[in-house]
Design a protein around this motif. Structure first.
Motif, PDB file in Angstrom:
ATOM      1  N   GLY A 106      45.896  43.839 -21.793  1.00  0.00           N
ATOM      2  CA  GLY A 106      47.094  43.013 -21.678  1.00  0.00           C
ATOM      3  C   GLY A 106      46.753  41.559 -21.434  1.00  0.00           C
TER       4      GLY A 106
ATOM      5  N   LEU B  18      50.109  34.499 -27.258  1.00  0.00           N
ATOM      6  CA  LEU B  18      49.262  33.724 -26.353  1.00  0.00           C
ATOM      7  C   LEU B  18      48.133  34.591 -25.805  1.00  0.00           C
ATOM      8  CD1 LEU B  18      51.998  31.837 -24.290  1.00  0.00           C
ATOM      9  CD2 LEU B  18      50.542  30.878 -26.069  1.00  0.00           C
ATOM     10  N   ILE B  19      47.124  33.929 -25.246  1.00  0.00           N
ATOM     11  CA  ILE B  19      45.998  34.635 -24.612  1.00  0.00           C
ATOM     12  C   ILE B  19      45.883  34.163 -23.169  1.00  0.00           C
ATOM     13  CG2 ILE B  19      43.506  35.003 -24.622  1.00  0.00           C
ATOM     14  CD1 ILE B  19      43.657  34.203 -27.659  1.00  0.00           C
ATOM     15  N   ASP B  20      45.887  35.103 -22.255  1.00  0.00           N
ATOM     16  CA  ASP B  20      45.638  34.782 -20.849  1.00  0.00           C
ATOM     17  C   ASP B  20      44.124  34.710 -20.665  1.00  0.00           C
ATOM     18  OD1 ASP B  20      45.333  34.614 -18.167  1.00  0.00           O
ATOM     19  OD2 ASP B  20      46.638  36.301 -17.669  1.00  0.00           O
ATOM     20  N   GLN B  21      43.600  33.486 -20.720  1.00  0.00           N
ATOM     21  CA  GLN B  21      42.131  33.354 -20.736  1.00  0.00           C
ATOM     22  C   GLN B  21      41.503  33.587 -19.375  1.00  0.00           C
ATOM     23  OE1 GLN B  21      41.391  29.651 -22.889  1.00  0.00           O
ATOM     24  NE2 GLN B  21      41.261  30.842 -24.778  1.00  0.00           N
ATOM     25  N   THR B  22      42.307  33.717 -18.333  1.00  0.00           N
ATOM     26  CA  THR B  22      41.735  34.091 -17.043  1.00  0.00           C
ATOM     27  C   THR B  22      41.661  35.615 -16.922  1.00  0.00           C
ATOM     28  OG1 THR B  22      43.858  34.205 -15.910  1.00  0.00           O
ATOM     29  CG2 THR B  22      42.764  32.074 -15.952  1.00  0.00           C
ATOM     30  N   TYR B  23      42.260  36.313 -17.882  1.00  0.00           N
ATOM     31  CA  TYR B  23      42.305  37.778 -17.810  1.00  0.00           C
ATOM     32  C   TYR B  23      41.493  38.435 -18.923  1.00  0.00           C
ATOM     33  CZ  TYR B  23      44.463  41.928 -15.772  1.00  0.00           C
ATOM     34  OH  TYR B  23      44.677  43.102 -15.101  1.00  0.00           O
ATOM     35  N   CYS B  24      41.317  37.714 -20.037  1.00  0.00           N
ATOM     36  CA  CYS B  24      40.593  38.251 -21.193  1.00  0.00           C
ATOM     37  C   CYS B  24      39.147  38.548 -20.810  1.00  0.00           C
ATOM     38  CB  CYS B  24      40.620  37.231 -22.329  1.00  0.00           C
ATOM     39  SG  CYS B  24      39.562  37.653 -23.720  1.00  0.00           S
ATOM     40  N   MET B  25      38.649  39.730 -21.225  1.00  0.00           N
ATOM     41  CA  MET B  25      37.261  40.049 -20.886  1.00  0.00           C
ATOM     42  C   MET B  25      36.323  39.841 -22.070  1.00  0.00           C
ATOM     43  SD  MET B  25      37.594  44.136 -20.463  1.00  0.00           S
ATOM     44  CE  MET B  25      37.946  45.186 -21.852  1.00  0.00           C
ATOM     45  N   GLY B  26      36.870  39.345 -23.178  1.00  0.00           N
ATOM     46  CA  GLY B  26      36.010  38.967 -24.295  1.00  0.00           C
ATOM     47  C   GLY B  26      35.445  40.123 -25.098  1.00  0.00           C
TER      48      GLY B  26
ATOM     49  N   ILE C  45      35.910  34.069 -30.625  1.00  0.00           N
ATOM     50  CA  ILE C  45      35.505  34.070 -29.226  1.00  0.00           C
ATOM     51  C   ILE C  45      34.993  32.667 -28.909  1.00  0.00           C
ATOM     52  CG2 ILE C  45      33.886  35.032 -27.533  1.00  0.00           C
ATOM     53  CD1 ILE C  45      36.057  36.983 -28.273  1.00  0.00           C
TER      54      ILE C  45
ATOM     55  N   LYS D 296      33.574  29.507 -23.231  1.00  0.00           N
ATOM     56  CA  LYS D 296      34.429  30.252 -22.295  1.00  0.00           C
ATOM     57  C   LYS D 296      34.249  31.758 -22.412  1.00  0.00           C
ATOM     58  CE  LYS D 296      38.268  26.917 -22.463  1.00  0.00           C
ATOM     59  NZ  LYS D 296      39.639  26.797 -23.020  1.00  0.00           N
ATOM     60  N   LYS D 297      33.704  32.231 -23.544  1.00  0.00           N
ATOM     61  CA  LYS D 297      33.452  33.661 -23.768  1.00  0.00           C
ATOM     62  C   LYS D 297      34.727  34.512 -23.716  1.00  0.00           C
ATOM     63  CE  LYS D 297      28.983  33.010 -23.927  1.00  0.00           C
ATOM     64  NZ  LYS D 297      28.331  32.986 -25.224  1.00  0.00           N
ATOM     65  N   VAL D 298      35.835  33.913 -24.080  1.00  0.00           N
ATOM     66  CA  VAL D 298      37.088  34.672 -24.181  1.00  0.00           C
ATOM     67  C   VAL D 298      37.710  34.391 -25.546  1.00  0.00           C
ATOM     68  CG1 VAL D 298      37.620  34.713 -21.715  1.00  0.00           C
ATOM     69  CG2 VAL D 298      38.350  32.767 -23.093  1.00  0.00           C
TER      70      VAL D 298
END
Lengths: 387, 244, 163
Positions: free
Chosen positions: B132, B143-151, B166, B170-172
């Protein structure tokens, strides 16, 4: 790169580690199916491999999530898969299937099967090892006849549940690829099925080779009836696997949809060696012919065993090549179907060759530890006699 | 639960950073931005595109993008009369610095196709995200939640249009946000702002006064890869059949 | 109940599961972000975080608020639909505080041909020139006012300044 790739496609995002992941889970599923042959389907001949197969499955299952973890951009966030799994994502469900299989099926079955030994070892061993075994008994030393009988019955049920679980475990891996409509190389309802059957073949081959190698190392005679039976099952399942793969191929060639030109070109160039030469001819047709010979011609015991060992190795290579062709092949062509990129494996990068090699060897180390901790053979003669 | 209430978000932080001069020009915005009243998309008129690359540069400036990765890019198609299924496509550096000129027409049709995230209503990328971290906002922006994305890059594989990548540092996952920080302040996207020919038009499908409705009624508009049924909201006017 | 007694070890194993599940549930309660699930299966706060980002292109409305003379020149000319920052670049900093940043004047030799260099790939009705033969080295703004480029329109060199 040749032709036209969308600019963001030039980098491949799924590396050799993602090739390893379905390969390793496949070995787990296959090894478990071999174990269930004895337990559920009462194929007594394969008994010498039963416990070894369970421990092999366990060793590989422990390593299975590692390639994924190393591949993640943020492995420290991987717990999110369990805390907020997305119900429409095959990958999220896989987290739970993995946990279910690890805990409820494999650990439980091994525990039940080894409980008597664990209790005995917790009383006979010394020092730290004694503590380890004590913990493994979970504080119960009841190994009375009735208790062991209950274990036997429950273990049978667990194995029965384990078979669909093993299918689910690996079918899900196939579904992760097969359910993407964006990628015609992956998108096929046959993908999960092909994954399952190739997994069974590779897992059986792996356990057979490990059994043969370990028996040789222990200077014990290899049970010929056992390897004959294992090889026979391997042969028949391989035929099914091969037929399904051919069905997929023929279907693609005959249907020749919009992606065909692109994929066909790829199979004749970038994937020619790994797909046509390695996977199909050397890895599939050659062992199939050899195994077919062992079924129809009376060969000497030594010749049979050599054929089994050679075929097993080729099968392992073939299935690895198949995973490679799926995972890497699926990213070599542009989703515009107008161009191709290339994949170069790094050597010491964090998704490179050394890490991949380490991850292939790690399960063997785990297996060694498990074999030391829960030896499958010293008691197997006794338990066979007790039956 | 009351759906409309659930979907209402008043963007207070947005108001804090929206400065006076912007608000003076567009009084109806920021503090009163109401997600449930919008459903964003984009209109791209291929017949107007000159391949100048302004949109690509503007996007990279506005969003601080890494080199070699694109939230929007421009392709130039060359389709000859007997290669309908196999056009010749180029996009040097995403079309950022424009294209080499074509002096003498060697036959066939030339045209430019700006590409970007289609902000699909049935997006394959948000479907596969295991945690999610990527989602469709209540106003229709993917949108992408970049604080939550694990890449894990599963979404990158799932996007049929090659819009995701990717982020190298930031690796997300990263992609077009439809300049969400702009459209919620009453501005248009950076690419639309910088487009000199009006090829790109931000469209609010929930706003009955938006010219998109008239345009869709009177033009032959198509989306990319319609056979994939992604509910794409980047609408292309004058789209050639060879574009994919 | 001997049957229960002999199956006691099974309940211990099951107990492990229950404990693990409870620990999981408690930890989950702590680590899942507060706004997760408010609108859907994602962290709702991420939406407003996106919205709160600063902009770099001010938007033509902001420019026109001060540069009314250029705006009116432009409105009557061929470049009426071309926004200020399409040529001048992102200038939100300047719009916020005009003294903090003086935008450099774009070089027409680079700027104009980016759009107007002839190419068969461009739409036929779009004005295109061959840069060499058209101007012969003479700067574009000698003849064309970039803000209203048709010849005969108000002459060039009308430098824009804030009022």
């Amino acid at each position: 790169m040749s032709g036209y790739m969308y600019p963001n496609e030039i980098t491949l995002y799924w590396s050799v580690l993602i090739v390893l992941y379905p390969y390793i889970t496949g070995l787990v599923a296959g090894a478990f199916i071999l174990a269930s042959l004895e337990r559920v389907f009462r194929v007594e001949a394969v008994k010498p491999t039963y416990r070894l197969a369970l421990l092999t499955a366990m060793a590989f299952l422990l390593v299975a999530p590692l390639p994924l973890l190393f591949h993640l951009g943020h492995p420290e966030r991987s717990w999110e898969m369990y805390f907020t799994p997305h119900s429409t994502s095959a990958m999220a469900m896989f987290g739970y299937v993995y946990l279910w299989y690890l805990m409820a099926v494999l650990s439980f079955e091994i525990w039940l099967d080894y409980r008597r030994e664990i209790v005995l070892l917790s009383q006979s061993s010394k020092g730290l090892l004694r503590l380890v075994y004590k913990i493994m008994t979970l504080g119960s030393t009841n190994i009375g006849e009735r208790a062991l009988h209950i274990d036997e019955r429950v273990g049978w049920i667990v194995t029965l549940i384990g078979i669909p679980s093993a299918f689910l475990l690996h079918g899900y891996v196939g579904f992760i690829f097969g359910s993407l409509k964006s990628n015609p190389w992956w998108s096929s309802p046959l993908t999960p099925v092909v994954f399952i059957f190739s997994a069974m073949v590779s897992g059986i081959a792996a356990v057979m080779l490990i059994y043969m190698a370990i028996t040789k190392l222990r200077r014990q005679p290899i049970d010929t009836r056992c390897v004959d039976t294992v090889a026979m099952y391997m042969f028949y399942i391989f035929i099914i696997d091969f037929s399904l793969e051919m069905l997929d191929l023929v279907h693609r060639i005959y249907e020749a949809d919009e992606s065909f030109r692109s994929l066909n070109f790829m199979a004749h160039t970038k994937l020619f060696f790994s797909q046509i030469v390695l996977q199909m001819f050397l890895g599939t047709l050659l062992p199939l012919i050899l195994l077919f010979l062992t079924q129809i011609v009376q060969l000497s015991e030594i010749a049979r065993k050599r054929i089994y060992a050679f075929s097993g190795c080729m099968i392992l290579i073939s299935v690895f090549a198949m995973r490679w062709n799926v995972v890497i092949g699926g990213q070599l062509f542009s989703k515009s179907f107008l161009g191709y990129t290339t994949y170069k494996v790094g050597l010491v990068t964090h998704e490179g060759l050394l890490v991949a090699l380490g991850l292939i060897l790690l399960p063997l180390f785990f297996l060694w530890v498990l074999l030391k901790l829960l030896p499958p053979w010293s008691e197997s003669g006794a338990s066979a006699a007790a039956d | 639960m009351n759906i409309t209430r659930r979907h209402i978000l008043i963007l207070l932080p947005a108001a804090a950073v929206a400065w006076k001069s912007v608000l003076a020009g567009t009084p109806e915005d920021s503090p009163n931005y109401n997600m449930s009243e919008h459903w964003w998309g984009m209109l791209i008129d291929i017949s107007k595109c000159i391949g100048c690359g302004n949109c690509v540069r503007a996007c990279q400036t506005e969003n601080d993008l890494p080199d070699g990765f694109f939230r929007t890019w421009v392709e130039r198609y060359h389709r000859s009369d007997w290669h309908l299924e196999n056009p010749e496509v180029i996009s040097p550096d995403g079309g950022k610095e424009g294209f080499p000129s074509v002096q003498d027409d060697p036959g066939g049709e030339y045209f430019f196709v700006p590409k970007m995230c289609n902000h699909c209503a049935d997006s394959p990328c948000t479907q596969v995200c295991p945690v999610g971290a990527t989602f469709i906002s209540p106003d229709g922006v993917v949108l992408i939640d970049q604080t939550y994305c694990m890449g894990c890059a599963y979404c990158v594989q799932a996007c049929p249009y090659g819009c995701r990548y990717i982020h190298p540092t930031k690796k997300v996952a990263d992609k077009c946000t439809l300049c969400y920080h702009r459209i919620t302040k009453g501005l248009t996207t950076a690419c639309c702002e910088a487009c000199p020919t009006g090829t790109r038009q931000l469209a609010d499908l929930k706003n009955p006064k938006d010219p998109i409705h008239e345009f869709l009624k009177t033009h032959k508009v198509q989306v990319l890869k319609p056979q994939l049924a992604t509910g794409a909201k980047a609408f292309y006017n004058d789209l050639d059949g060879s574009v994919r | 109940m001997n049957g229960f007694k002999d199956a006691g070890h099974l309940f211990r194993f099951a107990g492990l599961f229950v404990v693990a599940f409870l620990v999981f549930w408690v930890v989950r309660g702590f680590v899942v972000p507060k706004s997760f699930g408010q609108y859907g299966h994602y962290r709702a706060a991420a939406v407003s975080e996106y919205a709160a980002r600063p902009v770099k292109f001010a938007g033509h409305q902001a420019c026109e608020a001060c540069h009314t003379d250029i705006a009116s020149t432009k409105a009557g000319g061929k470049h009426a639909q071309v926004n200020c920052e399409a040529c001048h670049g992102a200038l939100a900093k300047h719009a916020e505080d005009p003294t903090s940043l003086t935008p450099p004047k774009p070089d027409t030799a680079v700027l104009c041909v980016r759009c107007h260099a002839a190419s068969a790939a461009k739409p036929k009705d779009f004005p295109q020139i061959d840069a060499v033969s058209h101007a012969n080295g003479v700067p574009c703004e000698t003849c064309h006012n970039p803000h209203s480029p048709a010849i005969g329109a108000p002459p060039a060199a009308a430098k824009g300044g804030a009022q």
